[in-house]
Design a protein around this motif. Structure first.
Motif, PDB file in Angstrom:
ATOM      1  N   GLY A 169     -47.859 -41.526  -7.334  1.00  0.00           N
ATOM      2  CA  GLY A 169     -47.607 -40.942  -8.640  1.00  0.00           C
ATOM      3  C   GLY A 169     -48.843 -40.233  -9.177  1.00  0.00           C
ATOM      4  O   GLY A 169     -49.955 -40.471  -8.741  1.00  0.00           O
ATOM      5  N   LEU A 170     -48.620 -39.347 -10.131  1.00  0.00           N
ATOM      6  CA  LEU A 170     -49.703 -38.552 -10.678  1.00  0.00           C
ATOM      7  C   LEU A 170     -50.363 -39.267 -11.852  1.00  0.00           C
ATOM      8  O   LEU A 170     -49.740 -40.024 -12.576  1.00  0.00           O
ATOM      9  CB  LEU A 170     -49.162 -37.188 -11.139  1.00  0.00           C
ATOM     10  N   THR A 171     -51.649 -38.989 -12.036  1.00  0.00           N
ATOM     11  CA  THR A 171     -52.384 -39.549 -13.162  1.00  0.00           C
ATOM     12  C   THR A 171     -52.243 -38.628 -14.366  1.00  0.00           C
ATOM     13  O   THR A 171     -51.752 -37.498 -14.274  1.00  0.00           O
ATOM     14  CB  THR A 171     -53.867 -39.695 -12.804  1.00  0.00           C
ATOM     15  N   GLU A 172     -52.747 -39.094 -15.511  1.00  0.00           N
ATOM     16  CA  GLU A 172     -52.716 -38.263 -16.716  1.00  0.00           C
ATOM     17  C   GLU A 172     -53.535 -36.994 -16.520  1.00  0.00           C
ATOM     18  O   GLU A 172     -53.158 -35.921 -16.995  1.00  0.00           O
ATOM     19  CB  GLU A 172     -53.252 -39.063 -17.905  1.00  0.00           C
TER      20      GLU A 172
ATOM     21  N   GLY B 159     -60.308 -38.415  -3.392  1.00  0.00           N
ATOM     22  CA  GLY B 159     -59.491 -39.449  -4.014  1.00  0.00           C
ATOM     23  C   GLY B 159     -58.954 -39.098  -5.382  1.00  0.00           C
ATOM     24  O   GLY B 159     -58.236 -39.893  -5.980  1.00  0.00           O
ATOM     25  N   THR B 160     -59.285 -37.912  -5.899  1.00  0.00           N
ATOM     26  CA  THR B 160     -58.790 -37.536  -7.226  1.00  0.00           C
ATOM     27  C   THR B 160     -57.403 -36.908  -7.174  1.00  0.00           C
ATOM     28  O   THR B 160     -56.847 -36.579  -8.213  1.00  0.00           O
ATOM     29  CB  THR B 160     -59.769 -36.572  -7.915  1.00  0.00           C
ATOM     30  N   GLY B 161     -56.852 -36.744  -5.978  1.00  0.00           N
ATOM     31  CA  GLY B 161     -55.467 -36.293  -5.859  1.00  0.00           C
ATOM     32  C   GLY B 161     -55.278 -34.796  -5.822  1.00  0.00           C
ATOM     33  O   GLY B 161     -54.207 -34.306  -6.173  1.00  0.00           O
ATOM     34  N   LYS B 162     -56.282 -34.049  -5.367  1.00  0.00           N
ATOM     35  CA  LYS B 162     -56.158 -32.587  -5.349  1.00  0.00           C
ATOM     36  C   LYS B 162     -55.005 -32.135  -4.450  1.00  0.00           C
ATOM     37  O   LYS B 162     -54.223 -31.250  -4.824  1.00  0.00           O
ATOM     38  CB  LYS B 162     -57.469 -31.955  -4.866  1.00  0.00           C
TER      39      LYS B 162
ATOM     40  N   ASN C 256     -60.463 -41.307  -9.761  1.00  0.00           N
ATOM     41  CA  ASN C 256     -60.070 -41.674  -8.406  1.00  0.00           C
ATOM     42  C   ASN C 256     -58.715 -42.376  -8.443  1.00  0.00           C
ATOM     43  O   ASN C 256     -58.553 -43.399  -9.107  1.00  0.00           O
ATOM     44  CB  ASN C 256     -61.127 -42.611  -7.805  1.00  0.00           C
ATOM     45  N   CYS C 257     -57.756 -41.852  -7.711  1.00  0.00           N
ATOM     46  CA  CYS C 257     -56.425 -42.466  -7.669  1.00  0.00           C
ATOM     47  C   CYS C 257     -56.017 -42.798  -6.238  1.00  0.00           C
ATOM     48  O   CYS C 257     -54.844 -42.981  -5.950  1.00  0.00           O
ATOM     49  CB  CYS C 257     -55.387 -41.557  -8.324  1.00  0.00           C
TER      50      CYS C 257
END
Length: 569
Positions: A214-217, A239-242, A400-401
């Motif tokens: 899932g995506l972060t804010e 790890g930031t979901g790019k 980091n997600c």
């Protein structure tokens, strides 16, 4: 009183079985017996799942399989039926005597399969008996002897002595001899063992894995603000979901009817993006490694033979731009991941040629990490040129997600990357493990230990990746077909056989795995080592093991000391 396993009758059991349960439990003649109620038998032994109503383990005699039938019992034209107290009638597929004998043979097959055909356990005497709890014995027939049946009258006099005298059990004792106490104890551990299995680490980390989906804010915020810009540059650490954000953006734009190009530098990541893009119902996404996407276009235009120019040379991009300009292919939106690895000028020439004019925002959307993941060139110069030519809207991802808090903290301590934050909601995870070896020849031994640790923690081979800076032939896995109980396979072999993948860190950039083992590492005080460490460590989502030479302890201690001091100053 017999030892009953389980010690209470299941409330859902038929009343006939509940009555026999109490009789066997309470009869003084059974005080040395162990009785198993409702013993299931795997279909692996018989082709169909089976169940024995009771198995009595009788010291000095062996095992007795007991079939219980309640209600009225009738046989017409060879068809057996039973009628319960409510008047409901049902037919048996086999007679009660065949059912009892079949259960006995299934149990014997299971014991032989477990202990070998001529073991003491397989030679334990085994017999069978049938109990009618509510009916009298039927007329004698070749199918059974009267002594093999306990009827309602026998129950009133006490069935246990009669069960102990079962003809089939007595014949088995005569053939095989009395079983020893140790043999019966071994069988007791097999028939219904007591056990307490703690949850494996791989299982307990499942919740952590689910939190990474899932995506972060931060990511939703970027998606909300992309649409109004001709060009966008999104930066962020590992790890930031790019990549996930780039894929989600491509899906959203494609669902609006736009033609989307989604490309990256790394071949393996590009193939993963290609697979995900094919799952999009609209079919409006063209995805893959950029160099692979260019090849057929360049060859179709007749501009460049692949053998004449290295695929990563700037001339490849120039030929691609010429091929695209000669075609009608244009994209409404172009999304590039890993932009820090491309030569900025030639890349922009190609993308601006490929973009549909006039531009309908968003046009070109770039994702990259210019701080630590630029493995192929000067990152700052590339970022400056991109900003100068595109004037993009700038967004930065800071959360980091992907990694557990312990993996993120270890990465920061060894590489000095404290700009990416990990929220308190991120799972902590197990500690990062370091295994040191003294001489190069002992690194394979350390790898074997690491993989055995992961096996004991419950990880499947497909959840583990071994990463190193060298190609297979120059790595610690050279010549290894297996290690730690797992098969070792190249990534290209994964579709043909299950096993633990070996990959270079460079080739695995942009991808991730639940568990990662890093090998062939030699941390030194230079930027290249920082980048390889950073990329390799951040591929692990929940479990990270680092195999390191003994002589690098001092360098690791220096890194931790200086990086933590810098973070606190």
């Amino acid at each position: 009183m017999a030892r009953m396993i389980p010690d209470r009758v299941d409330p859902a059991s038929p009343s006939s079985e509940a009555r026999v349960f109490e009789l066997l439990r309470d009869d003084p003649a059974t005080r040395s017996w162990t009785v198993y109620h409702s013993l299931g038998l795997s279909s692996a032994y018989t082709g169909a799942y089976g169940e024995i109503d009771f198995v009595a383990m009788i010291p000095g005699q062996g095992l007795l399989c007991i079939e219980v039938k309640g209600g009225r019992v009738e046989c017409r034209q060879g068809v057996w039926t039973t009628t319960n107290r409510s008047g409901g009638t049902s037919a048996y597929r086999r007679s009660p005597f065949l059912q009892a004998r079949e259960g006995m043979f299934k149990l014997v097959a299971a014991i032989r399969d477990r202990f070998r055909a001529h073991s003491p356990e397989a030679l334990c005497p085994t017999g069978w008996a049938v109990i009618f709890t509510d009916a009298l014995a039927p007329p004698s027939s070749p199918e059974f002897r009267r002594e093999e049946l306990i009827d309602v009258n026998d129950l009133q006099r006490g069935p246990c002595a009669l069960l102990q005298a079962s003809p089939s059990l007595a014949a088995a004792v005569k053939s095989f001899g009395e079983p020893s106490a140790s043999t019966l104890a071994t069988l007791a551990g097999f028939l219904r063992p007591d056990f307490d299995r703690v949850a494996t680490l791989a299982t307990t980390m499942w919740d952590a894995e689910r939190r990474f989906i899932g995506l972060t804010e931060d990511q939703y915020d970027v998606l909300d603000h992309v649409a109004g810009n001709d060009a966008v540059l999104v930066t962020g650490g590992a790890g930031t979901g790019k990549t996930m954000l780039a894929l989600e953006l491509a899906r959203r734009l494609a669902s609006e009817g736009r033609r989307v190009l989604l490309a990256c530098f790394n071949r393996e990541l590009g193939l993963w993006l290609e697979t995900r893009a094919k799952e999009t119902p609209s079919g409006n996404i063209t995805a893959g490694p950029l160099h692979r996407l260019l090849r057929p276009r360049i060859e179709t235009a007749g501009l460049l033979a692949e053998a004449q120019v290295p695929i990563f040379d700037t001339a490849w991009y120039e030929a691609g731009a010429l091929a695209v300009s000669a075609s009608d292919e244009r994209f409404d939106s172009i999304i590039i991941d890993e932009v820090q690895d491309f030569p900025a000028g030639p890349l922009l020439d190609l993308l601006e040629t490929w973009q549909r004019q006039p531009v309908a925002p968003p046009g070109i959307c770039l994702f990259g990490d210019f701080s630590r993941q630029a493995l192929y060139g000067p990152a700052e110069e590339a970022r400056a040129l991109l900003r100068q030519r595109l004037h993009p809207a700038l967004f930065q991802l800071r959360r980091n997600c992907r990694n557990t808090r312990r993996i993120a903290a270890e990465t920061a301590a060894l590489t000095g990357t404290f700009d990416v934050k990990v929220s308190d909601e991120q799972p902590g995870g197990p500690s990062v493990e370091r295994i040191f070896f003294d001489i190069p020849a002992h690194q394979q031994r350390a790898l074997d230990r690491a993989l055995q640790t992961l096996r004991a923690e419950g990880f499947n081979g497909t959840d583990i990746v071994i990463l190193g800076p060298r190609r297979t032939e120059g790595s610690v896995v050279a010549g290894l077909s297996s290690c730690g109980g797992y098969r070792i396979v190249e990534r290209d072999e994964r579709h043909r056989t299950a096993g633990v993948i070996y990959s270079t860190i460079q080739a695995f950039k942009g991808l991730e795995s639940p568990a990662v083992v890093l090998v062939d590492l030699e941390p030194r005080p230079d930027h290249d080592t920082d980048a390889l460490l950073y990329v390799g460590m951040t591929r692990a989502r929940t479990r990270l093991i680092m195999i390191l030479p003994e002589n690098c302890r001092a360098e690791i201690a220096r890194r931790e000391r200086e990086n933590l001091t810098a973070a606190l100053s």
